[in-house]
Scaffold this active site. Structure first.
Site, PDB file in Angstrom:
ATOM      1  N   GLU A 174      -5.462  -5.258  10.480  1.00 33.67           N
ATOM      2  CA  GLU A 174      -4.326  -4.380  10.696  1.00 33.67           C
ATOM      3  C   GLU A 174      -4.595  -3.459  12.228  1.00 33.67           C
ATOM      4  OE1 GLU A 174      -2.268  -3.084   6.915  1.00 33.67           O
ATOM      5  OE2 GLU A 174      -4.012  -1.847   7.165  1.00 33.67           O
ATOM      6  N   ASN A 206       0.934  -1.352   0.034  1.00 34.67           N
ATOM      7  CA  ASN A 206       0.064  -0.063   0.095  1.00 34.67           C
ATOM      8  C   ASN A 206       0.879   1.471  -0.050  1.00 34.67           C
ATOM      9  OD1 ASN A 206      -1.739   2.017   0.591  1.00 34.67           O
ATOM     10  ND2 ASN A 206      -2.163   1.408   2.660  1.00 34.67           N
ATOM     11  N   TRP A 207       1.148   2.015  -1.184  1.00 34.69           N
ATOM     12  CA  TRP A 207       1.996   2.956  -1.193  1.00 34.69           C
ATOM     13  C   TRP A 207       1.437   4.329  -0.563  1.00 34.69           C
ATOM     14  CZ3 TRP A 207       4.065   3.003  -7.125  1.00 34.69           C
ATOM     15  CH2 TRP A 207       4.561   1.933  -7.412  1.00 34.69           C
ATOM     16  N   LYS A 208       0.244   4.099  -0.224  1.00 29.47           N
ATOM     17  CA  LYS A 208      -0.622   5.625   0.439  1.00 29.47           C
ATOM     18  C   LYS A 208      -0.387   6.726  -0.548  1.00 29.47           C
ATOM     19  CE  LYS A 208      -0.039   3.215   4.922  1.00 29.47           C
ATOM     20  NZ  LYS A 208      -0.009   3.324   6.311  1.00 29.47           N
ATOM     21  N   HIS A 243      -9.292   0.902   4.797  1.00 28.02           N
ATOM     22  CA  HIS A 243      -8.027   1.175   5.935  1.00 28.02           C
ATOM     23  C   HIS A 243      -8.385   2.160   6.772  1.00 28.02           C
ATOM     24  CE1 HIS A 243      -3.993   2.647   6.638  1.00 28.02           C
ATOM     25  NE2 HIS A 243      -3.697   1.215   5.886  1.00 28.02           N
ATOM     26  N   GLY A 263       2.557   1.916  10.750  1.00 30.26           N
ATOM     27  CA  GLY A 263       3.578   3.098  10.791  1.00 30.26           C
ATOM     28  C   GLY A 263       4.215   3.276  12.126  1.00 30.26           C
ATOM     29  N   SER A 269       3.541  -2.424  10.331  1.00 34.66           N
ATOM     30  CA  SER A 269       5.081  -2.481  10.702  1.00 34.66           C
ATOM     31  C   SER A 269       5.561  -3.784  10.281  1.00 34.66           C
ATOM     32  CB  SER A 269       5.242  -2.224  12.083  1.00 34.66           C
ATOM     33  OG  SER A 269       4.891  -0.978  12.471  1.00 34.66           O
ATOM     34  N   GLU A 314      -6.607   4.282   8.040  1.00 35.34           N
ATOM     35  CA  GLU A 314      -6.541   6.069   7.789  1.00 35.34           C
ATOM     36  C   GLU A 314      -7.774   6.600   7.061  1.00 35.34           C
ATOM     37  OE1 GLU A 314      -2.795   5.465   5.625  1.00 35.34           O
ATOM     38  OE2 GLU A 314      -1.809   4.761   7.472  1.00 35.34           O
TER      39      GLU A 314
HETATM   40  P1  PGA Z   1       2.898   0.124   7.682  1.00 34.17           P
HETATM   41  O1  PGA Z   1       1.390   0.449   7.088  1.00 34.17           O
HETATM   42  O2  PGA Z   1       3.302  -1.082   7.130  1.00 34.17           O
HETATM   43  O3  PGA Z   1       3.528   1.444   7.354  1.00 34.17           O
HETATM   44  O4  PGA Z   1       2.731   0.054   9.245  1.00 34.17           O
HETATM   45  C1  PGA Z   1       0.604  -0.753   6.737  1.00 34.17           C
HETATM   46  C2  PGA Z   1      -0.713  -0.301   6.340  1.00 34.17           C
HETATM   47  O5  PGA Z   1      -1.058   0.764   6.552  1.00 34.17           O
HETATM   48  O6  PGA Z   1      -1.536  -0.887   5.475  1.00 34.17           O
END
Ligand code: PGA
Length: 254
Positions: free
Chosen positions: A171, A11-13, A99, A177, A217, A101
Site C-alpha cells: 500500500e 478495511n473499514w477503518k 497498516h 485515501g 484508492s 495509519e
Molecule cells: P483506500 O484505503 O482504499 O481508502 O485508499 C486503503 C487502505 O488503507 O487499506
C-alpha cells in the site's frame, strides 16, 4: 496470478457502528452467499466484530472476518488494547498488521510490527501485513529499499511455511485515501520485488504461493485493471468498501 486464490479485503477503518455494520451485511448478503473463487474478507472495527461474525454465520455468507490491529501480548496491563486470544475467541481468521495509519499516527515501528506478526501467527491468525513507501521516499528512489526493510524486519525470526498463513499488502502511502491510485504496472513491479525478496528469505515455493495484495484508492472502476496484473493477487480496500453496491462491484470484479 499463477494458482493463487484472489482476495478482496475491506478495511473499514474507524467506520460503522454495530447497527450500521449489520445493515451493511444485509445489503451485501445476496451477493456474497456463493463461493465465486474470490476470498472475501471484511475487517470491521473491534466493536462490530462479534455482531458481524454472528451475522455471517447466520446468513451463511462466504465472507471471512478480520480485525484491523492487535497487541502482541495475550493479556496484561495494556489499557485500550486487544489481544490475539480475544480475536481467536471471536473466531476471526485474519488481522491487519502494520497498516500505514498505525505506523504514521500511532507510532508503530518495524520492531513492534514484528512482535505483532509473530503473535498473530503463533495464535493461528492470518496477518494481512501492510508495507508501503511515502511520497518522499518514492521520489527519492527509495521504494524498494524501504519496503525491503519493512519486510525483512517485520518478518525477522518468523519461520515455517508462510504461504497459507500470511498475506502481504503493498500500500503506497501516497495512494491511500487520496484518489491517486498507483499505476497498475508500477504496483505490479513493486510486488514482483516483494515476491523476489520473499523467495530469498523463505524459498521459491513460499514466494510462488503467497498472496500479495495492492491497496490504495482501489475502486470499482479501476479494480479490473489492477487485478489484471500478474503479480497482484487481490486488493485491500478502504473507502470504496463501505457502501454495499461498491463493495459488491469490487468483489465481482471479474
Ligand atoms: P483506500 O484505503 O482504499 O481508502 O485508499 C486503503 C487502505 O488503507 O487499506
Amino acid at each position: 496470478m499463477a494458482d493463487r486464490r484472489p482476495m478482496m479485503a475491506g478495511n473499514w477503518k474507524m467506520h460503522k457502528t454495530t447497527t450500521e455494520a449489520v445493515a451493511f451485511l444485509e445489503g451485501v448478503a445476496a451477493g456474497v452467499d456463493k463461493d465465486t473463487g474470490v476470498e472475501v474478507v471484511v475487517c470491521p472495527p473491534y466493536t462490530a466484530l462479534s455482531a458481524v461474525g454472528a451475522d455471517i454465520k447466520k446468513k451463511n455468507l462466504k465472507v471471512s472476518l478480520g480485525a484491523q490491529n492487535m497487541h502482541w501480548e495475550e493479556a496484561g496491563a495494556f489499557t485500550g488494547e486487544i489481544s490475539p486470544l480475544m480475536l481467536v475467541d471471536l473466531g476471526l481468521e485474519f488481522v491487519i498488521i502494520g497498516h500505514s495509519e498505525r505506523r504514521q499516527l500511532f507510532g508503530e515501528t518495524n520492531e513492534t510490527i514484528n512482535k505483532k506478526l509473530k503473535a498473530a501467527l503463533d495464535h493461528g491468525l492470518k496477518p494481512i501485513f501492510c508495507v508501503g513507501e511515502t511520497l518522499d521516499q518514492r521520489e527519492a528512489g527509495q521504494t524498494t529499499e524501504v519496503i525491503a526493510a519493512q519486510i525483512t524486519e517485520g518478518l525477522e525470526g518468523v519461520g515455517g511455511d508462510l504461504s497459507e498463513r500470511l498475506v502481504i499488502a503493498y500500500e503506497p502511502i501516497w495512494a491511500i485515501g487520496t484518489g491517486k491510485v498507483a499505476e497498475p504496472e508500477d504496483a505490479n513491479d513493486v510486488i514482483r520485488h516483494i515476491r523476489a525478496l520473499i523467495s530469498s528469505l523463505f524459498g521459491v515455493d513460499t514466494a510462488r504461493k503467497i498472496r500479495i495484495l495492492y491497496g490504495g484508492s482501489v475502486k470499482p472502476d479501476n479494480v479490473a485493471k489492477i487485478m489484471a496484473e500478474p503479480e497482484i493477487d487481490g486488493a485491500l480496500v478502504g473507502g470504496a468498501c463501505l457502501k454495499p453496491e461498491s463493495f459488491l462491484e469490487l468483489v465481482n470484479y471479474q
